[in-house]
Design a protein around this motif. Structure first.
Motif, PDB file in Angstrom:
ATOM      1  N   SER A 156      -4.582  -3.591   4.672  1.00  0.00           N
ATOM      2  CA  SER A 156      -3.900  -3.204   5.899  1.00  0.00           C
ATOM      3  C   SER A 156      -2.647  -4.057   6.084  1.00  0.00           C
ATOM      4  O   SER A 156      -2.521  -5.142   5.500  1.00  0.00           O
ATOM      5  CB  SER A 156      -4.816  -3.375   7.105  1.00  0.00           C
ATOM      6  OG  SER A 156      -5.025  -4.752   7.380  1.00  0.00           O
ATOM      7  N   GLU A 157      -1.743  -3.577   6.909  1.00  0.00           N
ATOM      8  CA  GLU A 157      -0.493  -4.295   7.161  1.00  0.00           C
ATOM      9  C   GLU A 157      -0.754  -5.692   7.696  1.00  0.00           C
ATOM     10  O   GLU A 157      -0.178  -6.681   7.224  1.00  0.00           O
ATOM     11  CB  GLU A 157       0.342  -3.487   8.151  1.00  0.00           C
ATOM     12  CG  GLU A 157       1.710  -4.068   8.446  1.00  0.00           C
ATOM     13  CD  GLU A 157       2.492  -3.168   9.386  1.00  0.00           C
ATOM     14  OE1 GLU A 157       2.563  -3.498  10.595  1.00  0.00           O
ATOM     15  OE2 GLU A 157       3.018  -2.136   8.920  1.00  0.00           O
ATOM     16  N   ASP A 158      -1.649  -5.796   8.681  1.00  0.00           N
ATOM     17  CA  ASP A 158      -1.937  -7.108   9.275  1.00  0.00           C
ATOM     18  C   ASP A 158      -2.622  -8.033   8.276  1.00  0.00           C
ATOM     19  O   ASP A 158      -2.312  -9.234   8.219  1.00  0.00           O
ATOM     20  CB  ASP A 158      -2.817  -6.947  10.520  1.00  0.00           C
ATOM     21  CG  ASP A 158      -2.064  -6.370  11.702  1.00  0.00           C
ATOM     22  OD1 ASP A 158      -0.818  -6.384  11.676  1.00  0.00           O
ATOM     23  OD2 ASP A 158      -2.722  -5.891  12.648  1.00  0.00           O
ATOM     24  N   ALA A 159      -3.557  -7.470   7.488  1.00  0.00           N
ATOM     25  CA  ALA A 159      -4.266  -8.305   6.513  1.00  0.00           C
ATOM     26  C   ALA A 159      -3.320  -8.832   5.454  1.00  0.00           C
ATOM     27  O   ALA A 159      -3.425  -9.993   5.030  1.00  0.00           O
ATOM     28  CB  ALA A 159      -5.400  -7.509   5.873  1.00  0.00           C
ATOM     29  N   LEU A 160      -2.377  -7.998   5.021  1.00  0.00           N
ATOM     30  CA  LEU A 160      -1.424  -8.447   4.011  1.00  0.00           C
ATOM     31  C   LEU A 160      -0.502  -9.520   4.568  1.00  0.00           C
ATOM     32  O   LEU A 160      -0.220 -10.517   3.903  1.00  0.00           O
ATOM     33  CB  LEU A 160      -0.620  -7.267   3.481  1.00  0.00           C
ATOM     34  CG  LEU A 160       0.394  -7.604   2.387  1.00  0.00           C
ATOM     35  CD1 LEU A 160      -0.293  -8.251   1.183  1.00  0.00           C
ATOM     36  CD2 LEU A 160       1.159  -6.353   1.952  1.00  0.00           C
ATOM     37  N   ARG A 161      -0.034  -9.336   5.784  1.00  0.00           N
ATOM     38  CA  ARG A 161       0.813 -10.369   6.398  1.00  0.00           C
ATOM     39  C   ARG A 161       0.073 -11.698   6.480  1.00  0.00           C
ATOM     40  O   ARG A 161       0.623 -12.757   6.146  1.00  0.00           O
ATOM     41  CB  ARG A 161       1.249  -9.932   7.796  1.00  0.00           C
ATOM     42  CG  ARG A 161       2.302  -8.831   7.826  1.00  0.00           C
ATOM     43  CD  ARG A 161       2.588  -8.451   9.277  1.00  0.00           C
ATOM     44  NE  ARG A 161       3.574  -7.392   9.376  1.00  0.00           N
ATOM     45  CZ  ARG A 161       3.924  -6.792  10.515  1.00  0.00           C
ATOM     46  NH1 ARG A 161       3.348  -7.190  11.658  1.00  0.00           N
ATOM     47  NH2 ARG A 161       4.822  -5.834  10.528  1.00  0.00           N
ATOM     48  N   ASP A 162      -1.188 -11.635   6.943  1.00  0.00           N
ATOM     49  CA  ASP A 162      -1.972 -12.868   7.063  1.00  0.00           C
ATOM     50  C   ASP A 162      -2.167 -13.523   5.700  1.00  0.00           C
ATOM     51  O   ASP A 162      -2.076 -14.756   5.565  1.00  0.00           O
ATOM     52  CB  ASP A 162      -3.338 -12.565   7.688  1.00  0.00           C
ATOM     53  CG  ASP A 162      -3.257 -12.211   9.164  1.00  0.00           C
ATOM     54  OD1 ASP A 162      -2.202 -12.457   9.777  1.00  0.00           O
ATOM     55  OD2 ASP A 162      -4.249 -11.677   9.701  1.00  0.00           O
ATOM     56  N   ALA A 163      -2.433 -12.711   4.686  1.00  0.00           N
ATOM     57  CA  ALA A 163      -2.658 -13.258   3.345  1.00  0.00           C
ATOM     58  C   ALA A 163      -1.390 -13.913   2.816  1.00  0.00           C
ATOM     59  O   ALA A 163      -1.434 -15.013   2.249  1.00  0.00           O
ATOM     60  CB  ALA A 163      -3.121 -12.149   2.403  1.00  0.00           C
ATOM     61  N   ILE A 164      -0.249 -13.252   2.981  1.00  0.00           N
ATOM     62  CA  ILE A 164       1.007 -13.818   2.472  1.00  0.00           C
ATOM     63  C   ILE A 164       1.354 -15.097   3.219  1.00  0.00           C
ATOM     64  O   ILE A 164       1.744 -16.102   2.603  1.00  0.00           O
ATOM     65  CB  ILE A 164       2.139 -12.783   2.575  1.00  0.00           C
ATOM     66  CG1 ILE A 164       1.915 -11.649   1.556  1.00  0.00           C
ATOM     67  CG2 ILE A 164       3.499 -13.442   2.349  1.00  0.00           C
ATOM     68  CD1 ILE A 164       2.912 -10.510   1.660  1.00  0.00           C
ATOM     69  N   GLU A 165       1.215 -15.090   4.538  1.00  0.00           N
ATOM     70  CA  GLU A 165       1.534 -16.294   5.309  1.00  0.00           C
ATOM     71  C   GLU A 165       0.654 -17.466   4.878  1.00  0.00           C
ATOM     72  O   GLU A 165       1.153 -18.570   4.605  1.00  0.00           O
ATOM     73  CB  GLU A 165       1.351 -16.029   6.804  1.00  0.00           C
ATOM     74  CG  GLU A 165       1.650 -17.254   7.662  1.00  0.00           C
ATOM     75  CD  GLU A 165       1.442 -17.005   9.149  1.00  0.00           C
ATOM     76  OE1 GLU A 165       1.644 -17.958   9.942  1.00  0.00           O
ATOM     77  OE2 GLU A 165       1.075 -15.874   9.524  1.00  0.00           O
ATOM     78  N   HIS A 166      -0.639 -17.244   4.808  1.00  0.00           N
ATOM     79  CA  HIS A 166      -1.568 -18.331   4.488  1.00  0.00           C
ATOM     80  C   HIS A 166      -1.400 -18.815   3.057  1.00  0.00           C
ATOM     81  O   HIS A 166      -1.325 -20.029   2.800  1.00  0.00           O
ATOM     82  CB  HIS A 166      -3.004 -17.859   4.705  1.00  0.00           C
ATOM     83  CG  HIS A 166      -4.030 -18.867   4.304  1.00  0.00           C
ATOM     84  ND1 HIS A 166      -4.302 -20.000   5.044  1.00  0.00           N
ATOM     85  CD2 HIS A 166      -4.854 -18.931   3.214  1.00  0.00           C
ATOM     86  CE1 HIS A 166      -5.235 -20.715   4.444  1.00  0.00           C
ATOM     87  NE2 HIS A 166      -5.597 -20.085   3.339  1.00  0.00           N
ATOM     88  N   HIS A 167      -1.325 -17.899   2.120  1.00  0.00           N
ATOM     89  CA  HIS A 167      -1.341 -18.300   0.718  1.00  0.00           C
ATOM     90  C   HIS A 167       0.031 -18.748   0.217  1.00  0.00           C
ATOM     91  O   HIS A 167       0.102 -19.491  -0.770  1.00  0.00           O
ATOM     92  CB  HIS A 167      -1.925 -17.183  -0.139  1.00  0.00           C
ATOM     93  CG  HIS A 167      -3.383 -16.943   0.146  1.00  0.00           C
ATOM     94  ND1 HIS A 167      -4.344 -17.890  -0.097  1.00  0.00           N
ATOM     95  CD2 HIS A 167      -4.030 -15.880   0.701  1.00  0.00           C
ATOM     96  CE1 HIS A 167      -5.532 -17.430   0.270  1.00  0.00           C
ATOM     97  NE2 HIS A 167      -5.369 -16.216   0.763  1.00  0.00           N
TER      98      HIS A 167
END
Length: 558
Positions: free
Chosen positions: A207-218
């Motif tokens: 999902s859009e939100d999950a991808l944003r969270d993954a990119i920010e964190h990782h």
């Protein structure tokens, strides 16, 4: 609040080929004011107050620059895949058990269970083979499973193969990262191993939100914490580009991104040329900008698709006498170079094998000399394997920028002789020879699905260039070792040059962006084997503190 900060320590400005430490660097309004003696730096500070941060004997230097990476892929991998990499998995059975234990991860991928293996996983496991389709079926015969053994090669179980719809590739047609491969047994039945078509697998996107969270964190975990402040991002998806842009615009992405638009995987070539219409970017260009277009002239060594001078040896050749395949003929390259230049973009071409690199060079030569403002063509992976003097001579004639990966020496330096016989035993990562010949080599991680665990740490790359120790523990062609000064330049100033940002990054000199890192010790006093243990205590991006290592000693403040 003080308008100017002076950072004292063992400051390495990276402005000379032989590194000499100075006392201090001054930062004001997001830029470097001066570097040199502390009192001289203080005198150049604008009015408005001065704050001095004294880091003692710790090294202060420009942020590292990773000119070729796959941030989106790395983030997706961490967030959605079961870690099946060697050496944490030592056998095929270990891989299968990791997948069994990680079945719940399938919920993230719309029911697909995805495992991450290293490049050359078949060589790194004790069994000296990949799992088979039947092996993966033993984990589940109904859940689609794919084990991604690097970015070029994967293994599918029966359910995944049925859902993938790979019939269109069975004639060996074009894949997305090279000539498509669907391996079969002696009866013509697919073994489950496929190559160069990972992106054709119908795995539902995050999902859009999950991808944003993954990119920010990782991004923070894999790059910022290792002192990387600028990244050349090879795009993976339009969704990923939008996520990068959103995070950069919101100030949540603590690295500067230069995008290389993958064609045809992310965008058609026409869309990439017309990116200003294709993309509606909100971030400022200093945080995210479109740099160029990425294309593939051949495949990967692990897929036996890199276009080599000598044939692959049995049993690793796809067919007897195979030397891989060049996917982009020189006339196609020449046209792409011309049109990229006209659009103000840089062309970056993946070419692992020397035959592919030769073809790219001839295409660049056919496109004509660089004009004012034109950006030089990059050849991704040129410099990793060089078997004769003719290759660099042709690079020079074409005026290309070689883009090697120091970390690949560890990642798969062992396996050139396995796949190419005696021909592969010499010319692996010849950095000493190339630097002595005047090439200002950069270093990059190319972090991807097949990454090893330290691959995004530039200091691991520095260790690789100096120690030259492989995954299997051998010292590869030790006469090609380079010095600490040279290795640090490859990850800073020379990397900035390769990314075409040397006018604003890569050194600590007046007017450059204040992208500064503080290491936990004087790096010049560390032994080669201690380099992998050096930590980054602080990261400043444009003068703003964006990372502080937990437990790091604070500076003395004056």
């Amino acid at each position: 609040m003080a308008r100017t900060q002076i950072l004292r320590g063992r400051v390495l400005p990276m402005t000379a080929d032989r590194l000499e430490a100075v006392e201090a660097v001054g930062v004001a309004d997001g830029a470097i004011v001066a570097a040199g003696a502390a009192e001289q730096v203080r005198q150049t500070a604008p009015d408005g107050g001065v704050e001095v941060l004294d880091f003692g004997d710790r090294t202060v230097m420009p942020g590292f620059i990773d000119g070729h990476a796959h941030v989106e892929i790395a983030a997706r991998t961490r967030a959605s895949m079961v870690d099946c990499r060697a050496p944490r998995c030592r056998t095929v059975e270990d891989v299968l058990q990791a997948l069994r234990d990680g079945k719940d991860m399938a919920e993230v991928n719309g029911g697909w269970l995805v495992g991450q293996g290293n490049l050359f996983l078949d060589q790194k496991l004790a069994d000296k083979r990949l799992p088979t389709r039947d092996d993966l079926d033993s984990v589940s015969s109904t859940m689609p499973i794919v084990l991604r053994a690097g970015g070029h090669r994967s293994v599918l179980n029966s359910a995944a193969f049925e859902r993938a719809g790979l019939d269109r590739f069975e004639d060996g047609g074009e894949g997305l990262m090279g000539s498509a491969v669907i391996e079969a047994d002696e009866h013509g039945c697919p073994t489950g191993v496929v190559a160069e078509i990972d992106n054709a697998l119908p795995i539902p996107p995050m999902s859009e939100d999950a991808l944003r969270d993954a990119i920010e964190h990782h991004t923070r975990e894999l790059f910022t914490a290792y002192g990387v402040t600028s990244i050349g991002e090879i795009t993976e998806s339009k969704q990923g580009v939008a996520a990068h842009d959103h995070l950069a615009a919101a100030g949540k992405l603590h690295a500067r991104l230069s995008l290389l638009l993958w064609s045809p995987g992310t965008f058609t070539f026409e869309e990439a040329l017309d990116w200003r219409t294709t993309l509606d970017l909100k971030a400022t260009p200093d945080r995210l900008r479109v740099q160029g277009i990425k294309m593939f002239a051949d495949g990967g060594y692990s897929a036996r698709n890199a276009a080599t001078r000598k044939p692959y040896v049995e049993p690793y050749a796809l067919e007897p006498g195979s030397r891989g395949r060049v996917n982009l003929p020189r006339d196609t390259i020449a046209d792409a170079v011309r049109r990229s230049r006209e659009a103000g973009l840089q062309l970056a071409v993946h070419a692992n094998g020397e035959r592919a690199q030769d073809e790219v060079c001839h295409g660049v030569i056919a496109a004509g000399p660089l004009g004012d403002g034109d950006l030089p063509t990059r050849i991704e992976h040129a410099g990793n394997f060089v078997t004769d003097d003719a290759a660099p001579t042709l690079w020079a004639e074409a005026g290309i920028v070689p883009m090697p990966q120091a970390v690949f020496l560890y990642n798969f330096g062992d396996f050139f002789p396995v796949y190419l016989g005696d021909h592969g035993a010499h010319g692996r990562f010849p950095f000493r020879t190339l630097l002595d010949a005047g090439w200002r080599l950069s270093a990059s991680s190319d972090v991807h699905l097949g990454a090893d665990e330290e691959q995004t740490n530039p200091l691991f790359g520095v260790w690789c260039t100096m120690k030259r120790q492989s995954f299997l523990g051998d010292i590869l062609e030790p006469e090609q070792a380079i010095t600490l000064d040279e290795a640090l330049l490859m990850h800073t100033r020379y990397a900035a040059e390769a990314l075409c940002v040397a006018d604003e990054r890569g050194t600590l000199e007046r007017g450059r962006l204040a992208d500064v890192i503080v290491l936990d010790r004087d790096i010049r006093s560390a032994s080669v084997d201690e380099l992998r243990d050096v930590k980054v205590d602080r990261v400043y991006l444009g003068g703003e503190l964006v990372y502080e290592r937990p437990g790091a000693a604070p500076p003395a403040v004056a």
